[in-house]
Enzyme design. Structure first.
Site, short mmCIF file in Angstrom:
data_model
loop_
_atom_site.label_atom_id
_atom_site.label_comp_id
_atom_site.label_asym_id
_atom_site.label_seq_id
_atom_site.Cartn_x
_atom_site.Cartn_y
_atom_site.Cartn_z
N ASN A 118 74.10 63.58 81.92
CA ASN A 118 73.47 62.61 82.71
C ASN A 118 73.17 61.42 81.83
O ASN A 118 74.48 60.95 81.22
CB ASN A 118 72.24 63.21 83.71
CG ASN A 118 71.15 63.68 82.94
OD1 ASN A 118 71.32 64.79 82.58
ND2 ASN A 118 70.02 63.30 83.20
N ASP A 119 71.91 60.70 81.79
CA ASP A 119 71.60 59.45 81.41
C ASP A 119 72.62 59.22 79.96
O ASP A 119 72.20 60.21 79.05
CB ASP A 119 70.42 59.10 81.19
CG ASP A 119 69.51 59.75 82.15
OD1 ASP A 119 69.95 60.16 83.32
OD2 ASP A 119 68.21 59.71 82.03
N TRP A 142 72.37 70.37 85.85
CA TRP A 142 71.15 69.86 85.06
C TRP A 142 70.16 70.93 84.81
O TRP A 142 69.74 72.02 85.34
CB TRP A 142 70.43 68.98 86.01
CG TRP A 142 69.21 68.10 85.13
CD1 TRP A 142 69.45 66.91 84.47
CD2 TRP A 142 67.97 68.41 85.11
NE1 TRP A 142 68.50 66.50 83.80
CE2 TRP A 142 67.37 67.41 84.22
CE3 TRP A 142 67.27 69.32 85.57
CZ2 TRP A 142 65.93 67.63 83.93
CZ3 TRP A 142 65.83 69.43 85.37
CH2 TRP A 142 65.35 68.64 84.38
N TRP A 174 64.32 64.46 76.67
CA TRP A 174 64.74 63.77 77.63
C TRP A 174 65.28 62.38 77.03
O TRP A 174 65.21 62.05 75.87
CB TRP A 174 63.74 63.52 78.68
CG TRP A 174 63.51 64.83 79.60
CD1 TRP A 174 64.48 66.04 79.37
CD2 TRP A 174 62.82 65.02 80.68
NE1 TRP A 174 64.08 66.88 80.38
CE2 TRP A 174 63.07 66.28 81.22
CE3 TRP A 174 61.83 64.25 81.32
CZ2 TRP A 174 62.60 66.89 82.31
CZ3 TRP A 174 61.17 64.78 82.41
CH2 TRP A 174 61.46 66.03 82.79
N1 DQQ Z 1 66.87 61.77 83.40
C1 DQQ Z 1 65.77 60.90 84.08
C2 DQQ Z 1 65.06 60.38 82.99
C3 DQQ Z 1 64.57 61.51 82.30
C4 DQQ Z 1 66.01 62.24 82.15
C5 DQQ Z 1 66.79 59.91 84.90
C6 DQQ Z 1 66.14 63.58 82.14
O1 DQQ Z 1 63.71 59.91 83.80
O2 DQQ Z 1 64.22 61.17 81.14
O3 DQQ Z 1 68.05 60.48 85.31
O4 DQQ Z 1 67.20 64.31 82.18
#
Ligand code: DQQ
Length: 661
Positions: free
Chosen positions: A139-140, A164, A199
């Site tokens: 993800n991010d 996830w 995270w």
């Molecule tokens: N992804 C979220 C964030 C967090 C992270 C946004 C967790 O807020 O830190 O997609 O995977």
């Protein structure tokens, strides 16, 4: 300004009905600069294609059910909501198939039937030039930076599966932001303060060259805290090993902030007025307003909460992945360059505040003025504040983050592009999510109301052979095939001109139009939709439409809408398909222009030099491999449109690989 559309409303799992076609609206076709032969072929193709376009809902294959083997071997698969229970936004797309054969209970009864994905289809979805890890969930983007000649990208990663969870930091390096080498995991959840996930975080490079990485840890009790890590060996350009600080966590949620509402520290900026580094953390308050909290630190050892809030927007909920950076706004050469995070505020500088809305999972930004003395930021236009105005992208694009690239003096934006298919399909294919192509970000000195986003120039190195289709005129109600051999990886640049008389003739207001309610590419108006159909099959039963639609407002002015229609992108129904987009500013004398990057299961579009951008994930079942085609289309009722320029490049793959010396 925009086509606000509640993406949270139930999404159609079936194809939208097409309007009834009439003989009167049948196309004629002409290409002014090309041969007669091509014109004749185009006319006959166009007739066939339009017939297919108008009749594909009657195709019995649209009613295809799962093949008997999947229907007769029930698989107990229930969608799991991933994220909210752990204190972050939803991580699954919301699409899910019914594989509970014989069940009539709950969600599964309302769900579409599963699509019988084949290995060939799933393998085709993997991209050629977008960043993705070799396998599993991503993800991010995290802590992007440039160091000793290399670009680094860290990212939220589950090393164990395609969903996830168990979040670690994946890591890759590149010399050009396009070709990547995958490195070992940079950080894993191995301390109480990040046991439930390492995270999102951001890098700050101090004037000494030292890198500090601030990131959120979800503790063993799912409390969100901020932690610090530094490279173990700063002389290693690969930055392979990271050391977490003995002082972690360096910040716990302050009074009044929920334990699960405190995350994603930004890059820090230096404030010479008090000699401290400042950084922001996103949150929400007790009345569901999105807020930004600022901390200061002289040394990344001692931290202090700065009184007040950098910004607050009522009703917008939790703000994730806040980003805060300066842009040059004065006309002149500076406006063509990015600014470093600590660049001093001044008359020629504004600050962009961006936040990822946990409630609707879109990235919103606004341009405004930062006052370090009062620790406040104010948008230029309150009606376009963060969370209610501009988005980086009107399709799928979330949790984005910029960094300043000192090597090329530019600000570069990374964004996470999730999946629109089901978790079930992700597990089958063994991976989930992409990163958008990195984009340079500049202030638009012409409109002065928005940013410009554009693929970094290195993307152009991937362009291979090209074909020029400039000069094609497409009459109202027609479709024109563009002869491209391999149409699965493309870079398309087009400029359109609409017939002057048709523009003048349109006197009636068409104010109700917006992308999501306008009927998509099949919804016909006087001056649109027109544009391109990509990832299409020969008979157009699958296609993703990228288009403009011009409408006249009650004030008499024309408004141009730029949209993606995903509704017919795939025959599969266990996918979220939408029509998305917004208005795009078009200034006097400008042609309508679009750049489209097509890469298997992703389509990224940039209208008017990147004033409005849209990203779609699409999963064709027939328009794949050699069957993928591209078309021009004009579904307007009253105007012909000319592609004044149209070039299509086939794009090379980047063949990303594990790092080896
Ligand atoms: N992804 C979220 C964030 C967090 C992270 C946004 C967790 O807020 O830190 O997609 O995977």
């Amino acid at each position: 300004m925009d086509d606000h559309h509640p993406d949270s409303t139930p999404l159609p799992f079936s194809y939208a009905p097409l309007p009834a076609g009439s003989a009167a609206s049948f196309p004629t076709e002409r290409r002014r600069t090309n041969t007669r032969l091509l014109s004749l072929a185009a006319v006959s193709f166009s007739l066939l294609a339009l017939a297919a376009f108008l009749s594909s809902d009657r195709d019995p294959r649209n009613a295809r059910q799962p093949d008997s083997s999947s229907a007769s071997s029930p698989v107990s698969f229930r969608p799991v909501s991933r994220g909210p229970s752990d204190g972050v936004s939803e991580k699954a797309s919301g699409a899910f198939p019914t594989l509970l054969s014989g069940t009539t209970s709950g969600d599964s009864a309302a769900a579409p039937p599963p699509y019988p994905w084949t290995n060939d289809m799933l393998q085709w979805q993997r991209t050629g030039f977008h960043f993705q890890p070799p396998r599993n969930w991503m993800n991010d983007p995290n802590g992007p930076l440039w160091y000793k000649g290399l670009y680094h990208l860290f990212y939220q990663y589950n090393p164990d599966s395609a969903v996830w969870g168990n979040i670690t930091w994946g890591h890759a390096v590149s010399r050009d932001l396009v070709h990547w080498a995958h490195l070992p995991l940079a950080m894993v959840p191995d301390h109480w303060y990040d046991l439930r996930g390492v995270w999102t975080g951001s890098a700050t490079i101090l004037p000494t060259g030292q890198i500090v990485m601030l990131y959120t840890g979800s503790t063993n009790e799912s409390v969100q805290v901020q932690n610090l890590a530094v490279p173990a060996d700063p002389s290693d350009p690969l930055l392979k090993t990271w050391v977490k600080s003995d002082s972690n966590p360096v910040l716990a949620p302050p009074p009044g902030i929920g334990p699960k509402d405190f995350r994603d520290p930004t890059t820090a900026w230096y404030d010479p007025s008090d000699g401290t580094w400042k950084f922001a953390v996103g949150s929400k308050d007790g009345s569901h307003a999105g807020i930004v909290i600022v901390y200061r630190t002289p040394d990344f050892v001692r931290y202090e909460l700065v009184p007040g809030l950098l910004h607050r927007v009522p009703g917008t909920g939790m703000w994730e992945c806040v980003d805060f950076f300066p842009v040059a706004v004065a006309e002149g050469p500076e406006a063509a360059e990015g600014m470093e995070a600590s660049a001093a505020a001044g008359p020629g500088v504004r600050h962009v505040l961006k936040a990822s809305m946990d409630d609707d999972r879109h990235d919103y930004y606004a341009i405004g003025t930062y006052d370090a003395g009062t620790n406040t930021w104010q948008p230029e236009d309150e009606r376009m504040d963060v969370g209610i105005g501009l988005r980086y992208d009107w399709g799928m694009f979330y949790a984005s983050k910029t960094f300043y690239d000192p090597a090329r003096r530019r600000r570069v934006l990374w964004g996470w592009i999730g999946e629109a298919d089901s978790e079930y399909a992700d597990v089958l294919k063994g991976w989930a999510s992409l990163q958008a192509v990195p984009r340079t970000v500049l202030f638009d000195t012409k409109t002065r109301s928005n940013l410009l986003q554009w693929p970094v120039e290195e993307v152009e190195k991937l362009r291979m052979s090209n074909k020029n289709f400039s000069g094609i005129t497409i009459d109202a109600g027609s479709v024109f095939p563009l002869n491209i051999t391999r149409a699965t990886q493309l870079d398309i640049e087009a400029e359109f001109e609409i017939e002057e008389e048709a523009l003048a003739m349109m006197v009636k207001a068409d104010v109700g139009y917006n992308c999501s309610t306008g009927g998509g590419a099949a919804g016909r108006g006087m001056l649109g939709p027109f544009g391109l159909l990509v990832l299409a099959n020969e008979r157009l039963s699958e296609r993703t439409a990228v288009y403009f639609y011009i409408a006249r407002g009650i004030d008499g002015n024309l408004r141009t809408h730029f949209c993606h229609d995903e509704l017919r992108s795939s025959r599969a129904n266990d996918i979220i398909k939408r029509v998305v987009g917004s208005t795009v500013p078009v200034l006097d004398g400008e042609r309508l222009s679009v750049r489209i990057l097509v890469d298997h299961s992703i389509v990224e579009s940039f209208a008017q030099g990147g004033r409005t951008c849209i990203t779609s994930r699409v999963y064709p079942t027939e328009a794949i491999y050699g069957a993928t085609k591209v078309f021009l289309f004009n579904n307007a009722t009253s105007a012909s449109v000319t592609a004044r320029s149209l070039t299509i490049w086939e794009m090379d793959s980047t063949f990303n690989h594990p790092y080896s010396t």
